[in-house]
Design an enzyme around this catalytic site. Structure first.
Site, PDB file in Angstrom:
ATOM      1  N   LYS A 120       0.829  -1.204   0.000  1.00 22.88           N
ATOM      2  CA  LYS A 120       0.000   0.000   0.000  1.00 22.88           C
ATOM      3  C   LYS A 120       0.865   1.257   0.000  1.00 22.88           C
ATOM      4  O   LYS A 120       0.629   2.190  -0.784  1.00 22.88           O
ATOM      5  CB  LYS A 120      -0.929   0.013   1.217  1.00 22.88           C
ATOM      6  CG  LYS A 120      -1.871   1.212   1.239  1.00 22.88           C
ATOM      7  CD  LYS A 120      -2.641   1.297   2.541  1.00 22.88           C
ATOM      8  CE  LYS A 120      -1.756   1.785   3.672  1.00 22.88           C
ATOM      9  NZ  LYS A 120      -2.507   2.031   4.929  1.00 22.88           N
ATOM     10  N   ASP A 138      -6.469   1.356   1.167  1.00 24.19           N
ATOM     11  CA  ASP A 138      -6.481   1.471   2.627  1.00 24.19           C
ATOM     12  C   ASP A 138      -7.870   1.072   3.123  1.00 24.19           C
ATOM     13  O   ASP A 138      -8.694   0.545   2.373  1.00 24.19           O
ATOM     14  CB  ASP A 138      -6.104   2.894   3.060  1.00 24.19           C
ATOM     15  CG  ASP A 138      -7.149   3.933   2.664  1.00 24.19           C
ATOM     16  OD1 ASP A 138      -8.097   3.588   1.911  1.00 24.19           O
ATOM     17  OD2 ASP A 138      -7.031   5.084   3.109  1.00 24.19           O
TER      18      ASP A 138
END
Length: 223
Positions: A120, A138
């Site tokens: 991420k 997220d």
């Protein structure tokens, strides 16, 4: 959602916010990388408060190494998990100095070899710093992808892969910014504000949250 609905979904978000940006504050690619590492399990607001003074002092990996782990901790001690994060930031800074000439790599796989940098984080950096088409999933994007029907998946990777497959070309670079902001301010976790959502008619979430007393609902296109 079908292809036409997905295009309409992003068209509306783009019209409302033509140039979406991360809410993390930074001055260069290296500071962005540090800010994103620090933002894990923390809010952007909290990270920004901690890094304003830090980033006035530190703009390069070498300066971070010179500051040292204890010095960094003094700046970021208000952020959750600051001890582990300080260790990772110093370690990744040392690697950048030693192996990359002080520059942030533009390759996601290379970035994920750095301490504290997961998929991420790497996706955020290559997208925000280098303009690459990447989808940093997220908690907000995971929720929006599943709740709306845009990119349903049981895991973060599944949602990322679905977004990569389904987001049309005009919107790919900025898609993750629009989705994060939409999840943060409209499609909230506990109580989505469907009554003011500009894409509510495209969303499969039911029942839609009614407006609070006195609120004026958004004007939505006819279904």
């Amino acid at each position: 959602m079908n292809k036409a609905q997905i295009f309409d979904f992003f068209s509306r978000l783009a019209e409302a916010n033509p140039a979406p940006q991360t809410e993390l504050e930074y001055g260069n690619d290296y500071q962005l990388l540090v800010a994103v590492v620090l933002s894990a399990q923390a809010t952007d607001v909290g990270v920004n408060k901690a890094t304003r003074a830090l980033f006035r002092e530190v703009t390069t990996p070498q300066q971070m190494v010179d500051l040292g782990e204890d010095g960094l901790k003094q700046h970021i001690k208000t952020i959750g998990l600051f001890n582990a994060k300080a260790k990772n930031v110093i370690a990744l800074s040392e690697i950048l100095v030693r192996d990359f000439g002080g520059q942030v790599p533009q390759d996601r796989d290379t970035l994920t070899t750095l301490p504290g940098v997961g998929r991420k984080t790497a996706n955020v950096v290559v997208n925000t710093a280098f303009g690459q088409e990447a989808f940093a999933v997220d908690t907000h994007i995971f929720r929006v992808g599943n709740r709306t029907g845009l990119a349903p998946g049981k895991t973060v990777l599944a949602v990322e892969q679905k977004l990569d497959k389904r987001v049309p070309a005009p919107f790919r670079r900025d898609a993750h910014h629009w989705l994060i902001l939409h999840g943060r301010y409209v499609c909230k976790a506990r109580r989505p504000e469907c009554w003011r959502c500009i894409v509510a008619d495209l969303c499969r979430y039911k029942p839609k949250t009614p407006p609070p007393k006195g609120a004026v609902p958004s004007t939505l296109p006819a279904a």
